[in-house]
Write a protein that holds these residues in place. Structure first.
Motif, PDB file in Angstrom:
ATOM      1  N   ILE A 164      -4.601 -11.103  10.785  1.00 51.75           N
ATOM      2  CA  ILE A 164      -4.270  -9.836  10.140  1.00 51.75           C
ATOM      3  C   ILE A 164      -4.237 -10.026   8.632  1.00 51.75           C
ATOM      4  N   TYR A 165      -4.931  -9.162   7.910  1.00 52.15           N
ATOM      5  CA  TYR A 165      -4.872  -9.151   6.451  1.00 52.15           C
ATOM      6  C   TYR A 165      -4.897  -7.689   6.017  1.00 52.15           C
ATOM      7  N   ARG A 166      -3.853  -7.234   5.333  1.00 49.48           N
ATOM      8  CA  ARG A 166      -3.755  -5.816   5.000  1.00 49.48           C
ATOM      9  C   ARG A 166      -3.294  -5.635   3.559  1.00 49.48           C
ATOM     10  N   ILE A 167      -4.090  -4.890   2.798  1.00 50.47           N
ATOM     11  CA  ILE A 167      -3.724  -4.534   1.427  1.00 50.47           C
ATOM     12  C   ILE A 167      -2.711  -3.389   1.477  1.00 50.47           C
ATOM     13  N   PRO A 168      -1.590  -3.452   0.750  1.00 48.33           N
ATOM     14  CA  PRO A 168      -0.643  -2.326   0.751  1.00 48.33           C
ATOM     15  C   PRO A 168      -1.294  -1.055   0.233  1.00 48.33           C
ATOM     16  N   ASP A 169      -1.030   0.058   0.908  1.00 53.06           N
ATOM     17  CA  ASP A 169      -1.616   1.313   0.447  1.00 53.06           C
ATOM     18  C   ASP A 169      -0.799   1.880  -0.713  1.00 53.06           C
ATOM     19  N   LEU A 170      -1.302   2.960  -1.304  1.00 47.43           N
ATOM     20  CA  LEU A 170      -0.682   3.488  -2.519  1.00 47.43           C
ATOM     21  C   LEU A 170       0.674   4.126  -2.244  1.00 47.43           C
ATOM     22  N   ASN A 171       0.882   4.646  -1.025  1.00 48.91           N
ATOM     23  CA  ASN A 171       2.192   5.207  -0.697  1.00 48.91           C
ATOM     24  C   ASN A 171       3.255   4.111  -0.662  1.00 48.91           C
ATOM     25  N   GLU A 172       2.900   2.945  -0.099  1.00 48.61           N
ATOM     26  CA  GLU A 172       3.852   1.835  -0.059  1.00 48.61           C
ATOM     27  C   GLU A 172       4.167   1.314  -1.459  1.00 48.61           C
ATOM     28  N   ARG A 173       3.235   1.422  -2.365  1.00 53.39           N
ATOM     29  CA  ARG A 173       3.450   0.926  -3.723  1.00 53.39           C
ATOM     30  C   ARG A 173       4.265   1.889  -4.591  1.00 53.39           C
ATOM     31  N   PHE A 174       4.115   3.217  -4.353  1.00 49.66           N
ATOM     32  CA  PHE A 174       4.705   4.176  -5.274  1.00 49.66           C
ATOM     33  C   PHE A 174       5.822   5.032  -4.680  1.00 49.66           C
ATOM     34  N   TRP A 175       6.081   4.906  -3.377  1.00 50.12           N
ATOM     35  CA  TRP A 175       7.083   5.782  -2.767  1.00 50.12           C
ATOM     36  C   TRP A 175       8.468   5.509  -3.348  1.00 50.12           C
ATOM     37  N   ILE A 176       9.212   6.596  -3.591  1.00 47.68           N
ATOM     38  CA  ILE A 176      10.588   6.507  -4.084  1.00 47.68           C
ATOM     39  C   ILE A 176      11.499   7.163  -3.057  1.00 47.68           C
ATOM     40  N   PRO A 177      12.597   6.486  -2.614  1.00 48.16           N
ATOM     41  CA  PRO A 177      12.998   5.136  -3.019  1.00 48.16           C
ATOM     42  C   PRO A 177      12.361   4.088  -2.107  1.00 48.16           C
ATOM     43  N   GLY A 178      12.140   2.902  -2.605  1.00 47.29           N
ATOM     44  CA  GLY A 178      11.706   1.796  -1.750  1.00 47.29           C
ATOM     45  C   GLY A 178      10.349   1.238  -2.077  1.00 47.29           C
ATOM     46  N   GLY A 179       9.460   1.990  -2.720  1.00 48.00           N
ATOM     47  CA  GLY A 179       8.133   1.478  -3.018  1.00 48.00           C
ATOM     48  C   GLY A 179       8.164   0.422  -4.116  1.00 48.00           C
ATOM     49  N   SER A 180       7.122  -0.389  -4.166  1.00 45.32           N
ATOM     50  CA  SER A 180       7.018  -1.411  -5.202  1.00 45.32           C
ATOM     51  C   SER A 180       5.572  -1.514  -5.657  1.00 45.32           C
ATOM     52  N   PRO A 181       5.283  -1.283  -6.949  1.00 44.51           N
ATOM     53  CA  PRO A 181       3.893  -1.369  -7.435  1.00 44.51           C
ATOM     54  C   PRO A 181       3.303  -2.769  -7.320  1.00 44.51           C
ATOM     55  N   ASP A 182       4.153  -3.792  -7.158  1.00 46.54           N
ATOM     56  CA  ASP A 182       3.688  -5.182  -7.176  1.00 46.54           C
ATOM     57  C   ASP A 182       3.624  -5.822  -5.792  1.00 46.54           C
ATOM     58  N   LEU A 183       3.551  -5.024  -4.736  1.00 47.66           N
ATOM     59  CA  LEU A 183       3.470  -5.571  -3.385  1.00 47.66           C
ATOM     60  C   LEU A 183       2.222  -6.433  -3.208  1.00 47.66           C
ATOM     61  N   GLN A 184       2.376  -7.535  -2.475  1.00 49.15           N
ATOM     62  CA  GLN A 184       1.263  -8.415  -2.158  1.00 49.15           C
ATOM     63  C   GLN A 184       0.723  -8.081  -0.763  1.00 49.15           C
ATOM     64  N   ALA A 185      -0.488  -8.528  -0.474  1.00 50.98           N
ATOM     65  CA  ALA A 185      -1.116  -8.242   0.817  1.00 50.98           C
ATOM     66  C   ALA A 185      -0.416  -8.987   1.948  1.00 50.98           C
ATOM     67  N   GLU A 186      -0.347  -8.351   3.128  1.00 49.02           N
ATOM     68  CA  GLU A 186       0.158  -9.007   4.327  1.00 49.02           C
ATOM     69  C   GLU A 186      -0.920  -9.946   4.880  1.00 49.02           C
ATOM     70  N   ASP A 187      -0.499 -11.109   5.374  1.00 48.82           N
ATOM     71  CA  ASP A 187      -1.429 -12.093   5.911  1.00 48.82           C
ATOM     72  C   ASP A 187      -0.741 -12.793   7.077  1.00 48.82           C
ATOM     73  N   GLY A 188      -1.332 -12.739   8.285  1.00 54.86           N
ATOM     74  CA  GLY A 188      -0.649 -13.350   9.407  1.00 54.86           C
ATOM     75  C   GLY A 188      -1.527 -13.505  10.633  1.00 54.86           C
ATOM     76  N   LEU A 189      -0.903 -14.012  11.701  1.00 54.62           N
ATOM     77  CA  LEU A 189      -1.571 -14.254  12.976  1.00 54.62           C
ATOM     78  C   LEU A 189      -0.761 -13.618  14.099  1.00 54.62           C
ATOM     79  N   LYS A 190      -1.467 -13.162  15.147  1.00 52.69           N
ATOM     80  CA  LYS A 190      -0.803 -12.576  16.300  1.00 52.69           C
ATOM     81  C   LYS A 190      -1.539 -12.976  17.572  1.00 52.69           C
ATOM     82  N   ALA A 191      -0.771 -13.351  18.608  1.00 53.61           N
ATOM     83  CA  ALA A 191      -1.312 -13.614  19.946  1.00 53.61           C
ATOM     84  C   ALA A 191      -0.542 -12.744  20.934  1.00 53.61           C
ATOM     85  N   PHE A 192      -1.222 -12.239  21.962  1.00 53.54           N
ATOM     86  CA  PHE A 192      -0.542 -11.335  22.883  1.00 53.54           C
ATOM     87  C   PHE A 192      -1.102 -11.472  24.297  1.00 53.54           C
ATOM     88  N   VAL A 193      -0.283 -11.063  25.263  1.00 53.70           N
ATOM     89  CA  VAL A 193      -0.700 -10.928  26.662  1.00 53.70           C
ATOM     90  C   VAL A 193      -0.184  -9.574  27.141  1.00 53.70           C
TER      91      VAL A 193
END
Length: 232
Positions: free
Chosen positions: A168-197
């Motif tokens: 998984i690799y996801r760039i933060p969208d503009l709502n996550e960066r600018f939403w008030i309260p809670g958004g952050s303009p300096d968010l970094q991309a999510e990067d991870g692994l997932k396994a499932f059954v």
């Protein structure tokens, strides 16, 4: 197409008076065709979304938060699909341009461009199939490819088993960066692994089904909305 998940106002604590108003307008055009063994799909969209969130400590108090975001999105998405017997191959190019304006962060505005291509392969057999998907965004600097691999098998007519894993690799969208309260303009991309059954079971006449799923998920720089002050 692509959907941006907007953070929702989940509630408030104490005497907070929070209110959220959302509106959107969408224009979508789709063209489909078949030539020989190829299936073609072209989809274009123009989307305008407005979010307005206000909050105050009491009914007669002045606003402590007055957040407004205007997001405009242009999207062009295509798909070229061909079958080779029991094998399905698809190429899906996507071009997406987002622009956002916020009255917070000194009336800051931002643009975000996505130019990506997804490759999909599905191998069908009588009781099982293998699915592979890889996608890469060429517009984002240092972006990593997203890879998804899954194996699905019918154990009998009513029970289906699926095993899979993904990067998984996801760039933060503009709502996550600018939403008030809670958004952050300096968010970094999510990067991870997932396994499932996953096991899915149907009733005899398929009037209802039950699903059980287990997974292991490791994410770096996970984007999470948490309470801050008197509101989410």
């Amino acid at each position: 197409g692509s959907e941006v998940m907007l953070p929702q106002n989940l509630g408030s604590y104490g005497s907070s008076y929070g209110e959220q108003q959302d509106s959107s307008m969408r224009f979508v055009a789709t063209y489909q065709a078949k030539t020989g063994r190829f299936n073609w799909l072209l989809k274009s969209a123009y989307i305008v979304e407005k979010q307005h969130f206000t909050d105050k400590q009491s009914e007669d108090a002045p606003l402590s938060i007055d957040s407004r975001i205007l997001t405009k999105r242009m999207l062009v998405e295509g798909a070229l699909t061909r079958y080779f017997g029991t094998l399905k191959l698809a190429v899906k190019p996507i071009v997406q341009k987002d622009a956002a304006e916020s009255n917070y962060y000194k009336n800051r505005s931002a643009n975000q461009l996505q130019v990506s291509t997804a490759l999909e392969a599905i191998w069908f057999k009588k009781s099982w199939n293998i699915r592979m998907m890889a996608r890469h965004d060429f517009a984002q600097k240092n972006a990593l490819p997203v890879v998804h691999l899954a194996f699905q098998k019918s154990l009998n007519d009513l029970v289906k088993l699926e095993l899979g894993g993904m990067h998984i690799y996801r760039i933060p969208d503009l709502n996550e960066r600018f939403w008030i309260p809670g958004g952050s303009p300096d968010l970094q991309a999510e990067d991870g692994l997932k396994a499932f059954v996953r096991v899915e079971s149907y009733s005899k006449y398929r009037t209802f089904s039950a699903v059980a799923e287990g997974f292991a998920h490791h994410m770096n720089q996970m984007i999470q909305w948490v309470p801050e002050g008197s509101v989410y």
